[in-house]
Design a protein around this motif. Structure first.
Motif, short mmCIF file in Angstrom:
data_model
loop_
_atom_site.label_atom_id
_atom_site.label_comp_id
_atom_site.label_asym_id
_atom_site.label_seq_id
_atom_site.Cartn_x
_atom_site.Cartn_y
_atom_site.Cartn_z
N LEU A 267 41.75 45.48 41.63
CA LEU A 267 42.19 44.36 40.52
C LEU A 267 43.00 42.95 41.14
N TYR B 258 40.04 49.65 37.09
CA TYR B 258 39.28 49.39 38.10
C TYR B 258 40.27 50.72 38.94
N GLN C 296 38.53 50.62 42.62
CA GLN C 296 37.83 49.25 43.63
C GLN C 296 39.21 48.72 42.96
N SER D 184 37.77 53.05 39.09
CA SER D 184 36.63 53.05 39.90
C SER D 184 36.91 52.72 41.53
N ARG E 20 38.88 38.60 39.57
CA ARG E 20 39.21 39.81 39.03
C ARG E 20 39.99 39.68 37.16
#
Lengths: 240, 240
Positions: B113, B106, B111, B109, B117
């Motif tokens: 966590l 993550y 994004q 990317s 998730r």
């Protein structure tokens, strides 16, 4: 009152070996959902008597209806009818009513009603026949088990013969919202929604298309107004 | 020595409601057949803890390997990992090795966590991780149960991670003869063939195309020479 429940038993080595992709499960699942009968379990077992007998007994005990597919043709590996008779301790032999159907059919088509084909008239004593408008050889219902053919066109015709006689429940309704975000981003929102709408089932089905992650959120229940309310709440929460 | 056996457990309301047509069963069946592991049973159950726990216990007891698909994502309805931990009496929590995989993924990317998730790092203490080259969140193996994702691309990648570590048996070989006659016409021949070649499995799968009935006769076994012999015998018997 909760909906009637159902299970399916798929009988066939050809599915388990990967030779054939089963199509009957998906069809039956859709038909039962329309009728408000909840399909709770499916089992696929091989053409072996102990596997068939123990699965049919377990499923017949646990669910209101059991639907089987496969193993009622004329060849040596078609052992479903005899297995199911044994599972219920019922006597089975060529039965006059089923034999009469086959005699008329094969006479008309000019084919011989040989010993192999006569096997398809083996029906347990206490069973009622299931009409087969495609290829005549009948299925049968014994107690809460509906025994049907595996060939999809015949299976579907037999399902159409059986379902009108069953008492359905409240059809399961659903609405789907496609979300172009990973499910990890929306999971907290869905969890809150599931708590608030505990009478509904909130499912999240992720997908990946061209490297982009998204999810279909499916809200299911029997009351349309509640589903509408949940979808409105969901759309607002995801906008925020 | 007989081949190792396997069962599959598909977890998901979306299959049972008919919303989604399962694709993983057919894929796994083909892969196991190639490897000489005999898939003996498949069960599809809903996203309900008692159904998952009792199915995984029963299948783990009865077969050498169990493969599960579905229910290991980040949302509230993803309860597979916790159910399987309970089925084996194992402790489960966010585990450092799985968490490290997700953190790296993550971070890369961009994004977050988040808590949802992080649920994908919940792994039972005694389990080993299954590599997920598609979307990182790992599956796991505990005792003889391999726990994998339901999204087909991820499921397939996890199967590819698991299978090389298993001991296969003798791959199941098969040959098919298509016969343009109803199966009732060839049933007696097949029955004799099945008796003579008791070490092989002789299956007959009828079809109907444009009103014409036919059947595919499939001869399966682990010895190619025996299958050849049976096919030769079959072809001669049907010519006669």
């Amino acid at each position: 009152m909760s909906n009637p429940t159902a299970a399916m038993l798929v009988i066939g080595d050809e599915i388990l070996s990967g030779r054939t992709r089963d199509a009957n499960m998906h069809f039956l699942a859709q038909e039962l959902t329309k009728l408000g009968i909840d399909l709770k379990e499916v089992r696929v077992v091989s053409d072996e008597a102990p596997a068939i007998e123990s699965a049919v007994r377990a499923l017949s005990d646990d669910f209101d209806h059991v639907f089987t597919s496969g193993g009622i043709g004329p060849t040596h590996d078609d052992i479903t009818a005899d297995c199911i008779a044994r599972a219920f301790g019922a006597h089975i032999d060529v039965r006059a009513d089923a034999r009469a159907l086959l005699e008329a059919h094969y006479k008309k088509s000019g084919q011989e009603l040989n010993q192999a084909r006569l096997r398809m008239a083996r029906i347990p004593d206490p069973a009622t026949l299931i009409d087969n408008p495609v290829s005549t050889a009948p299925g049968f219902t014994i107690e809460n088990v509906h025994v049907m053919a595996g060939v999809p066109s015949v299976f579907q015709a037999m399902v159409a013969s059986v379902l009108p006689g069953l008492t359905g429940g409240r059809p399961l309704l659903s609405q789907t919202l496609r979300v172009d975000r990973g499910e990890g981003d929306i999971a907290a929102t869905l969890s809150e929604l599931a708590e608030e709408f505990a009478d509904l089932s909130i499912g999240c089905y992720p997908f990946q298309i061209n490297g982009v992650f998204g999810a279909n959120v499916v809200v299911r229940g029997t009351e349309g107004a509640r589903i509408d309310a949940a979808m409105t709440r969901l759309a607002r929460a995801l906008e925020a």
